[in-house]
Write an enzyme that holds these catalytic residues in place. Structure first.
Site, mmCIF file in Angstrom:
data_model
loop_
_atom_site.group_PDB
_atom_site.id
_atom_site.type_symbol
_atom_site.label_atom_id
_atom_site.label_comp_id
_atom_site.label_asym_id
_atom_site.label_seq_id
_atom_site.Cartn_x
_atom_site.Cartn_y
_atom_site.Cartn_z
ATOM 1 N N ASP A 176 0.858 -1.186 0.000
ATOM 2 C CA ASP A 176 0.000 0.000 0.000
ATOM 3 C C ASP A 176 0.893 1.235 0.000
ATOM 4 O O ASP A 176 1.490 1.575 1.024
ATOM 5 C CB ASP A 176 -0.906 0.015 1.245
ATOM 6 C CG ASP A 176 -2.001 -1.056 1.178
ATOM 7 O OD1 ASP A 176 -1.792 -2.068 0.473
ATOM 8 O OD2 ASP A 176 -3.049 -0.881 1.824
ATOM 9 N N LYS B 227 -6.819 3.314 -3.503
ATOM 10 C CA LYS B 227 -7.244 3.308 -2.098
ATOM 11 C C LYS B 227 -7.450 4.738 -1.647
ATOM 12 O O LYS B 227 -6.683 5.627 -2.016
ATOM 13 C CB LYS B 227 -6.151 2.599 -1.285
ATOM 14 C CG LYS B 227 -6.326 2.624 0.218
ATOM 15 C CD LYS B 227 -5.256 1.756 0.895
ATOM 16 C CE LYS B 227 -5.214 2.008 2.394
ATOM 17 N NZ LYS B 227 -4.144 1.241 3.075
ATOM 18 N N LYS C 147 -10.272 0.369 -2.632
ATOM 19 C CA LYS C 147 -10.212 0.131 -1.191
ATOM 20 C C LYS C 147 -10.463 1.418 -0.425
ATOM 21 O O LYS C 147 -9.586 2.279 -0.353
ATOM 22 C CB LYS C 147 -8.846 -0.449 -0.819
ATOM 23 C CG LYS C 147 -8.644 -0.625 0.697
ATOM 24 C CD LYS C 147 -7.310 -1.280 1.018
ATOM 25 C CE LYS C 147 -7.023 -1.227 2.518
ATOM 26 N NZ LYS C 147 -5.689 -1.758 2.862
#
Lengths: 403, 340
Positions: free
Chosen positions: B172, B240, B276
């Protein structure tokens, strides 16, 4: 773990048990329910064709009694201080808010509109209207409007937002010291009759609000009654014209709110996704039964394919079905006459060579249903001064007479 | 890209061939050739109307998800959780506890699905990997000087490689919001592409890359849409919303805009990208609103842990409590689920 399977929303119906629909209803005249002298008619649930109740029809004599009751009540109601009238209106507003679930369910059953709309839009606005006008009742003089009321108002309302139209008509009239005789639409009288019960519950003086049910004949008798001071009508253009002819040359004041179909115009610099939302809300809100429904769509050619594709995709996600299910986006067409009219106009579209596209959805076998539909034709203004060369006409569910 | 509408016909000219489409990142596309062409493309995307997007999100939140649909949604949401601990005070013990919870969130019920992953800082990847073993639960590591992203490129890449070598399945990363907001789009593009390169392993089992846009710092929905497209073009597997360290974190309208972006990107290129939302999703009710939005905006294809995740820590407990409530008809209370 059930990944990859479809996310099916389980039925989430609002309970009907909160509403007590009587087998038959009379007219509400002078604070009491009385039998009408016309031929009784039935009101049905447009989602199932189930007969809900038998409704009295008011003939000329009944209308006369109602106007007389309103005239009698006007004497004391108009002389009452605004602050006192406000108390009644505030009380009605509070009772509507308290009984909002009951009213919403009844509205959806009688009208066919999704419970999501009657619950989140119609009924909260009805209550808000009574609160708003209650606040005005004691301020008219200070705002420079004076305190002279008109007298008896004859009000005729449509079936697309039955209780909301009633609120728009009754709340301001009462706040200003007038008394009313209101005729709800033939196909959607139930919430107006429940409102009559609410007037009783609020101890509103008899005769201030009178509700006479019936069809065109009753409406005609009402607006033509010689002792009426004001006529207010919301509905179709044809009937509006007829009313204008009836009151021409009399002392009656008149307000007409008639139909009209609006165009959506999308240029290529628009936020396309939100434009599509706007188009969908514009035409499919309340099954398109809206006086200003956006039944025409004009799109700049450079984004026409994209808009069309997105619109179809979005239309395919609309959930059509049981109006009482909280996840329903589109309910039933209000009456068989309206359904017939929509079908007729759609056939005209076909005959004129427009391309018809309908979202795939299972229509219930009973009730009045029409799928979300889009007509496209690219034969609009060919090379006009503007860059809009495409006219998509969305007909779905609406064209024709609404409020 | 004159009109810049991400519909098939517009991007069609940009994409050379179907096979080339598969090769992300999209370095060969002329839009990413220079800062100015990238800017022209990103600014040519249709805008987002704030009122309209928020209204749509609000109307999707009124869906009533009950009984069987709720049971499905709760299990799906559990399987989509990236169970997260990103604190300075994290210890090996904490990570092992978290791993145990991720494998069987409700130890008393074997039918309860595992979460998708646990999400930790890079130095705890090895511990997490060991604790999770072959359970199938992934290890996601935050990298690139998380959460601010304020470090030199070398440090960011070293950070990434470190986590990848320790066995992270997913990385991430955060984008350089400063560069994005000052309009240096190509710099952000290169950054993402290089981190994606650093996610590669010799074995061929590359770590998946999630690109954190930190939408709470991007100011407008237009920027969210542009950053989403930038991250997708540069080769991110997921986009995300947030680090969870900045407020506001994930919101439904922001997620809606990102879901529209991945939907449009697949239509334009054929490549599917995951989404996400992270931070601020604490209740099962909220999670279900997100799933409804995924279902009706991006479509049911995204209703899968491979394509949609929740970055959350406290959400899992509420999902578990609601799941137990649905099965037994009674609320068990927070004393019956583990604190961490």
């Amino acid at each position: 773990m059930a990944t990859g399977t479809k996310f099916e929303y389980a039925p989430a119906p609002e309970s009907r048990s909160i509403v007590d629909i009587k087998p038959s209803y009379g007219l509400f005249i002078d604070g009491e329910f009385v039998d009408g002298h016309g031929k009784a008619f039935k009101t049905v649930n447009p989602a199932s064709e189930e007969v809900l109740a038998e409704i009295s029809e008011a003939d000329e004599h009944d209308v006369d009694l109602a106007v007389k009751a309103a005239r009698r009540a006007h004497r004391s109601w108009s002389r009452m201080p605004g602050s006192e009238r406000a108390k009644y209106l505030f009380r009605i507003a509070r009772i509507i808010a308290e009984r909002s679930r009951e009213l919403a369910v009844l509205e959806s059953i009688d009208n066919g509109k999704p419970i999501r709309e009657s619950r989140d839009v119609d009924i909260p606005i009805v209550s808000a209207h009574f609160f708003y006008y209650a606040g005005w009742a004691d301020k008219l003089r200070h705002a420079g409007y004076g305190e002279q009321s008109l007298g008896v108002a004859a009000q005729v309302i449509p079936w697309n937002f039955p209780l909301l139209m009633l609120a728009w008509k009754i709340a301001p009239a009462l706040a200003c010291g007038n008394t009313v005789v209101l005729k709800p639409a033939e196909t959607t009288p139930l919430t107006a009759l429940l409102f009559a019960e609410i007037c009783q519950q609020a101890d509103l003086p008899p005769g201030v609000v009178n509700i006479v049910t019936g069809a065109g004949g009753t409406g005609q008798a009402l607006v033509g009654h010689p002792d009426v001071d004001k006529v207010a009508f919301t509905g179709s253009t044809e009937v509006g014209k007829a009313i204008a002819r009836t009151v021409a040359g009399t002392d009656k004041r008149v307000t007409l709110e008639l139909g009209g179909k609006a165009a959506n115009i999308v240029f290529d610099d628009a936020p396309i996704d939100q434009a599509v939302e706007g188009i969908v809300d514009g035409i499919f809100f309340n099954q398109g039964h809206v006086c200003c429904a956006g039944s025409r769509l004009l799109v700049q050619e450079s984004v026409a394919d994209d808009v069309l594709e997105r619109l179809k995709r979005r239309m395919s996600t609309l959930r059509m079905g049981d109006p009482l299910d909280k996840n329903t986006d589109i309910g039933a067409i209000n009456s068989s006459e309206q359904l017939h009219r929509i079908r007729e106009l759609s056939e005209v579209g076909d005959a004129e060579g427009a391309e018809r596209w309908s979202a795939a959805c299972d229509l219930p076998t009973k009730g009045y249903w029409f799928p979300p539909t889009l007509f496209t034709e690219r034969t609009g203004p060919k090379t006009s001064s503007r860059a809009m060369v495409m006219s998509l006409r969305t007909f779905a569910k609406t064209v024709g007479r609404t409020k | 890209m004159v009109s810049g509408v991400p519909g098939k016909p517009m991007l069609g000219g940009m994409v050379a061939s179907e096979s080339e489409v598969e090769k992300t990142p999209f370095r060969d596309l002329d839009v990413t050739g220079s800062d100015s062409s990238l800017r022209r493309f990103l600014h040519g995307l249709p805008g987002v109307d704030q009122v309209g997007a928020e209204q749509r999100a609000a109307s999707l939140s009124t869906r009533s998800i009950k009984t069987s649909a709720k049971a499905y949604a709760l299990d799906l949401a559990i399987s989509m959780v990236d169970l997260t601990t990103l604190e300075g005070q994290d210890t090996d013990g904490k990570v092992r506890t978290l791993a145990a919870k991720a494998i069987s969130p409700d130890p008393s019920d074997p039918t309860c699905p595992s979460t998708a992953a646990i999400c930790v800082y890079g130095d705890l990847v090895a511990t997490a990997k060991q604790a999770l073993g072959d359970s199938g639960v992934h290890v996601a590591a935050v990298a690139t000087a998380f959460p601010s992203g304020r470090a030199s490129m070398d440090v960011k890449l070293a950070d990434t490689r470190d986590a990848v070598e320790a066995g992270a399945d997913e990385i991430d990363m955060v984008i350089d919001r400063g560069a994005f907001l000052s309009g240096r789009y190509l710099e952000v593009f290169e950054e993402i592409a290089q981190v994606r390169e650093a996610c590669k392993r010799r074995t061929g089992r590359d770590a998946h890359l999630k690109v954190i846009l930190e939408t709470g710092e991007l100011q407008t929905y237009d920027n969210v849409r542009r950053a989403s497209w930038l991250a997708m073009l540069a080769g991110g597997h997921f986009i995300k919303t947030s680090t969870g360290k900045v407020q506001p974190a994930a919101t439904l309208p922001v997620t809606l805009v990102m879901l529209e972006a991945v939907r449009d990107f697949r239509e334009a290129t054929g490549t599917m990208i995951g989404v996400k939302p992270a931070g601020g999703i604490r209740t099962a009710k909220d999670a279900i609103k997100y799933l409804v939005t995924v279902n009706e905006v991006a479509g049911p294809d995204w209703l899968d842990p491979d394509w949609f995740r929740f970055g959350a820590s406290t959400l899992l407990n509420d999902l578990l409590m609601q799941r137990i409530k649905l099965q037994t008809g009674r609320y068990s209370g927070p004393d019956y689920v583990t604190v961490d």
